[in-house]
Design a protein around this motif. Sequence first.
Motif, PDB file in Angstrom:
ATOM      1  N   SER A 147      45.710  58.816  -2.298  1.00  0.00           N
ATOM      2  CA  SER A 147      46.135  57.890  -1.240  1.00  0.00           C
ATOM      3  C   SER A 147      45.048  57.795  -0.171  1.00  0.00           C
ATOM      4  CB  SER A 147      47.481  58.313  -0.654  1.00  0.00           C
ATOM      5  OG  SER A 147      47.471  59.671  -0.243  1.00  0.00           O
ATOM      6  N   PHE A 148      45.204  58.501   0.912  1.00  0.00           N
ATOM      7  CA  PHE A 148      44.242  58.488   2.016  1.00  0.00           C
ATOM      8  C   PHE A 148      44.665  59.577   2.974  1.00  0.00           C
ATOM      9  CE2 PHE A 148      46.462  56.511   5.762  1.00  0.00           C
ATOM     10  CZ  PHE A 148      47.706  56.324   5.165  1.00  0.00           C
ATOM     11  N   THR A 149      43.925  59.754   4.080  1.00  0.00           N
ATOM     12  CA  THR A 149      44.421  60.643   5.131  1.00  0.00           C
ATOM     13  C   THR A 149      44.387  59.890   6.466  1.00  0.00           C
ATOM     14  OG1 THR A 149      42.375  61.657   5.988  1.00  0.00           O
ATOM     15  CG2 THR A 149      43.289  62.584   3.927  1.00  0.00           C
ATOM     16  N   LEU A 150      45.249  60.299   7.361  1.00  0.00           N
ATOM     17  CA  LEU A 150      45.307  59.636   8.664  1.00  0.00           C
ATOM     18  C   LEU A 150      44.043  59.837   9.485  1.00  0.00           C
ATOM     19  CD1 LEU A 150      47.505  57.724   9.534  1.00  0.00           C
ATOM     20  CD2 LEU A 150      48.315  59.280   7.794  1.00  0.00           C
ATOM     21  N   PRO A 151      43.419  61.054   9.462  1.00  0.00           N
ATOM     22  CA  PRO A 151      42.135  61.184  10.170  1.00  0.00           C
ATOM     23  C   PRO A 151      41.084  60.205   9.626  1.00  0.00           C
ATOM     24  CG  PRO A 151      43.040  63.363   9.729  1.00  0.00           C
ATOM     25  CD  PRO A 151      43.924  62.377   9.008  1.00  0.00           C
ATOM     26  N   GLN A 152      41.093  60.001   8.316  1.00  0.00           N
ATOM     27  CA  GLN A 152      40.127  59.110   7.657  1.00  0.00           C
ATOM     28  C   GLN A 152      40.158  57.688   8.246  1.00  0.00           C
ATOM     29  OE1 GLN A 152      41.066  58.737   3.423  1.00  0.00           O
ATOM     30  NE2 GLN A 152      38.997  59.365   2.873  1.00  0.00           N
ATOM     31  N   VAL A 153      41.334  57.189   8.549  1.00  0.00           N
ATOM     32  CA  VAL A 153      41.425  55.812   9.058  1.00  0.00           C
ATOM     33  C   VAL A 153      41.496  55.730  10.584  1.00  0.00           C
ATOM     34  CG1 VAL A 153      42.415  54.932   6.913  1.00  0.00           C
ATOM     35  CG2 VAL A 153      43.968  55.663   8.729  1.00  0.00           C
ATOM     36  N   VAL A 155      39.815  57.630  12.926  1.00  0.00           N
ATOM     37  CA  VAL A 155      38.520  57.770  13.601  1.00  0.00           C
ATOM     38  C   VAL A 155      37.773  56.423  13.652  1.00  0.00           C
ATOM     39  CG1 VAL A 155      36.243  58.878  13.414  1.00  0.00           C
ATOM     40  CG2 VAL A 155      38.329  60.265  13.221  1.00  0.00           C
ATOM     41  N   PRO A 156      37.652  55.698  12.539  1.00  0.00           N
ATOM     42  CA  PRO A 156      36.981  54.395  12.605  1.00  0.00           C
ATOM     43  C   PRO A 156      37.653  53.402  13.562  1.00  0.00           C
ATOM     44  CG  PRO A 156      37.147  55.107  10.323  1.00  0.00           C
ATOM     45  CD  PRO A 156      37.960  56.077  11.138  1.00  0.00           C
ATOM     46  N   LEU A 157      38.985  53.487  13.692  1.00  0.00           N
ATOM     47  CA  LEU A 157      39.672  52.571  14.604  1.00  0.00           C
ATOM     48  C   LEU A 157      39.346  52.914  16.059  1.00  0.00           C
ATOM     49  CD1 LEU A 157      41.574  50.130  14.780  1.00  0.00           C
ATOM     50  CD2 LEU A 157      43.482  51.758  14.977  1.00  0.00           C
ATOM     51  N   ALA A 158      39.231  54.201  16.365  1.00  0.00           N
ATOM     52  CA  ALA A 158      38.853  54.610  17.726  1.00  0.00           C
ATOM     53  C   ALA A 158      37.459  54.080  18.059  1.00  0.00           C
ATOM     54  CB  ALA A 158      38.903  56.134  17.850  1.00  0.00           C
ATOM     55  N   ASP A 159      36.555  54.137  17.075  1.00  0.00           N
ATOM     56  CA  ASP A 159      35.202  53.607  17.299  1.00  0.00           C
ATOM     57  C   ASP A 159      35.244  52.101  17.545  1.00  0.00           C
ATOM     58  OD1 ASP A 159      34.086  56.080  17.039  1.00  0.00           O
ATOM     59  OD2 ASP A 159      33.413  55.813  14.966  1.00  0.00           O
ATOM     60  N   TRP A 160      36.064  51.423  16.757  1.00  0.00           N
ATOM     61  CA  TRP A 160      36.160  49.973  16.961  1.00  0.00           C
ATOM     62  C   TRP A 160      36.706  49.668  18.360  1.00  0.00           C
ATOM     63  CZ3 TRP A 160      40.092  46.718  18.303  1.00  0.00           C
ATOM     64  CH2 TRP A 160      39.752  45.349  18.290  1.00  0.00           C
ATOM     65  N   ALA A 161      37.739  50.403  18.773  1.00  0.00           N
ATOM     66  CA  ALA A 161      38.353  50.171  20.090  1.00  0.00           C
ATOM     67  C   ALA A 161      37.310  50.362  21.194  1.00  0.00           C
ATOM     68  CB  ALA A 161      39.530  51.121  20.291  1.00  0.00           C
ATOM     69  N   SER A 162      36.566  51.463  21.106  1.00  0.00           N
ATOM     70  CA  SER A 162      35.557  51.742  22.137  1.00  0.00           C
ATOM     71  C   SER A 162      34.483  50.667  22.181  1.00  0.00           C
ATOM     72  CB  SER A 162      34.900  53.100  21.882  1.00  0.00           C
ATOM     73  OG  SER A 162      35.871  54.113  21.922  1.00  0.00           O
ATOM     74  N   PRO A 178      51.577  63.333   9.419  1.00  0.00           N
ATOM     75  CA  PRO A 178      50.584  62.261   9.494  1.00  0.00           C
ATOM     76  C   PRO A 178      50.459  61.661  10.898  1.00  0.00           C
ATOM     77  CG  PRO A 178      52.521  61.548   8.253  1.00  0.00           C
ATOM     78  CD  PRO A 178      52.664  63.016   8.477  1.00  0.00           C
ATOM     79  N   GLY A 179      51.577  61.596  11.622  1.00  0.00           N
ATOM     80  CA  GLY A 179      51.559  61.052  12.984  1.00  0.00           C
ATOM     81  C   GLY A 179      50.751  61.954  13.915  1.00  0.00           C
ATOM     82  N   ILE A 180      50.938  63.258  13.745  1.00  0.00           N
ATOM     83  CA  ILE A 180      50.225  64.207  14.600  1.00  0.00           C
ATOM     84  C   ILE A 180      48.728  64.180  14.279  1.00  0.00           C
ATOM     85  CG2 ILE A 180      50.026  66.692  15.110  1.00  0.00           C
ATOM     86  CD1 ILE A 180      53.249  66.581  14.709  1.00  0.00           C
ATOM     87  N   ASP A 181      48.390  64.058  13.008  1.00  0.00           N
ATOM     88  CA  ASP A 181      46.980  63.870  12.614  1.00  0.00           C
ATOM     89  C   ASP A 181      46.393  62.604  13.237  1.00  0.00           C
ATOM     90  OD1 ASP A 181      46.647  66.088  10.996  1.00  0.00           O
ATOM     91  OD2 ASP A 181      46.583  64.979   9.099  1.00  0.00           O
ATOM     92  N   ALA A 182      47.130  61.508  13.154  1.00  0.00           N
ATOM     93  CA  ALA A 182      46.634  60.221  13.671  1.00  0.00           C
ATOM     94  C   ALA A 182      46.392  60.317  15.172  1.00  0.00           C
ATOM     95  CB  ALA A 182      47.632  59.100  13.355  1.00  0.00           C
ATOM     96  N   GLU A 183      47.374  60.862  15.868  1.00  0.00           N
ATOM     97  CA  GLU A 183      47.283  61.018  17.332  1.00  0.00           C
ATOM     98  C   GLU A 183      46.054  61.850  17.711  1.00  0.00           C
ATOM     99  OE1 GLU A 183      50.957  62.455  19.576  1.00  0.00           O
ATOM    100  OE2 GLU A 183      49.564  64.126  19.870  1.00  0.00           O
ATOM    101  N   LYS A 184      45.912  62.997  17.037  1.00  0.00           N
ATOM    102  CA  LYS A 184      44.838  63.933  17.375  1.00  0.00           C
ATOM    103  C   LYS A 184      43.449  63.335  17.117  1.00  0.00           C
ATOM    104  CE  LYS A 184      43.089  68.375  15.759  1.00  0.00           C
ATOM    105  NZ  LYS A 184      43.275  69.378  14.708  1.00  0.00           N
ATOM    106  N   TYR A 185      43.254  62.777  15.939  1.00  0.00           N
ATOM    107  CA  TYR A 185      41.910  62.289  15.594  1.00  0.00           C
ATOM    108  C   TYR A 185      41.550  61.003  16.322  1.00  0.00           C
ATOM    109  CZ  TYR A 185      41.157  66.109  12.492  1.00  0.00           C
ATOM    110  OH  TYR A 185      40.951  67.383  12.034  1.00  0.00           O
ATOM    111  N   THR A 277      43.737  46.487  12.586  1.00  0.00           N
ATOM    112  CA  THR A 277      44.095  47.774  11.987  1.00  0.00           C
ATOM    113  C   THR A 277      42.915  48.313  11.197  1.00  0.00           C
ATOM    114  OG1 THR A 277      44.941  46.689   9.993  1.00  0.00           O
ATOM    115  CG2 THR A 277      46.557  47.171  11.720  1.00  0.00           C
ATOM    116  N   SER A 278      43.001  49.609  10.862  1.00  0.00           N
ATOM    117  CA  SER A 278      42.010  50.209   9.957  1.00  0.00           C
ATOM    118  C   SER A 278      42.783  50.800   8.790  1.00  0.00           C
ATOM    119  CB  SER A 278      41.247  51.313  10.671  1.00  0.00           C
ATOM    120  OG  SER A 278      42.148  52.298  11.139  1.00  0.00           O
ATOM    121  N   HIS A 279      42.252  50.620   7.585  1.00  0.00           N
ATOM    122  CA  HIS A 279      42.905  51.180   6.405  1.00  0.00           C
ATOM    123  C   HIS A 279      41.964  51.096   5.213  1.00  0.00           C
ATOM    124  CE1 HIS A 279      47.360  52.018   5.121  1.00  0.00           C
ATOM    125  NE2 HIS A 279      46.900  52.971   5.885  1.00  0.00           N
TER     126      HIS A 279
END
Length: 395
Positions: A147-153, A155-162, A178-185, A277-279
């Motif tokens: 599948s994928f991991t939440l950190p994987q998608v 981090v790139p979205l944070a870069d795009w936002a910045s 997965p929510g806690i991973d997404a929030e943290k990364y 979105t990032s995915h």
Amino acid sequence: MQKRRLPGARGIALSIALATGLAALPVFAQDKPFKIGLILPMTGQQATTGRQIEAAAKLYMAQNGDTVAGRKVQLLVRDDTSLPDMTRRLAQELVVNDKVNVLAGMGITPSALATAPLATQSKTPLVVMSAATSSITEASPYVVRTSFTLPQVSVPLADWASGNGIKKVVTLVSDYGPGIDAEKYFSQRLSANGGQVTEALRVPLRSPDFAPFLQKVRDAKPDALFVFVPSGASAAVMKQFLERGLGKAGIRLIATGDVTEDDQLNAMGDGALGVVTSHHYSAAHPSPLNKQFVQAFEQANKGLRPNFMAVGGYDGMRVIYEALKTTRGVGDGDALLAAMKGQVFESPRGPVSIDAQTRDIVQNVYLRKVERVDGQLYNVEFDVIEGVKDPGKSR
Ligand code: VNL
């Protein structure tokens, strides 16, 4: 007089088998079907995940045949209704009674974590096709993820936002792995880029009511709201975001692609237009292989559009089929696992590989924007970060 009986054909085969010892074992193994125990949520809040993965697995088998390396492949589908105790019980039955060669599926993280110890004990490869918390691959050396991991998608979205003038963000995630991973990364990366998460909101996984949380976001007036909710909860969060007028109040919605999943996107309506979105997968991914995949999937399923869950299931079957081929139909759990590690192939999502060390998928992550194409809503890719490994691994 006593009659001497000549040995029949069976007796001869048995004598040969006994005389040749271990070398005869493969003959017996190949007579037996190769069983894949596919445990999925077919009912309840994550039922769309089960439907997508089952349909994709069946499509893969229809396209590639149900006999591989001389073994008849059998798919045993079980409904765990997303309850981890049920997942574990079903997995136990599949291993002990049905003697499955591979376990697969795993709609949500708690299901995968509940099954991992059993995979280890029974030395059965567990192909995780949906669940996406980073740590799942570390819960058992027999886990392989497609599948994928939440950190994987995230981090790139944070870069795009910045890079796009977004500085202050409120995060809203489902309150589990997965929510806690997404929030943290997301949050760590945004801070590293000079931005800031001003508030981190968590909603319960089951039957969430987003309204009070979204009201808080409206009052906080961040530049953007970052959201992760699992597939199946996406339509509700989008509807409430739009109803509460957050977009009109100048708050931008950014999310992991779980929120604009292809299965539900059209039903979300024009309010979803422009959401970034990032995915790892979009049904609109413009490769010839993906066009064939989407067309075949829709044709086999009354027009249902495949989402990222379908591609996780389809690729999971590929990983299993190729392992079966490499081991020439006679490999045990360890041999199959070894043949799953390091696979490199083209998926409908783009080029992917199974990292031989982590057993996790390495893949492109795309930035996408919801657009109307030929009258339908799609996640249209506009940027790509190639060959992304899960940033969550503790290696
Ligand atoms: C998970 C992650 C489940 C992402 C999802 O949908 C999802 C999980 C059911 O790890 O539980 O979109």
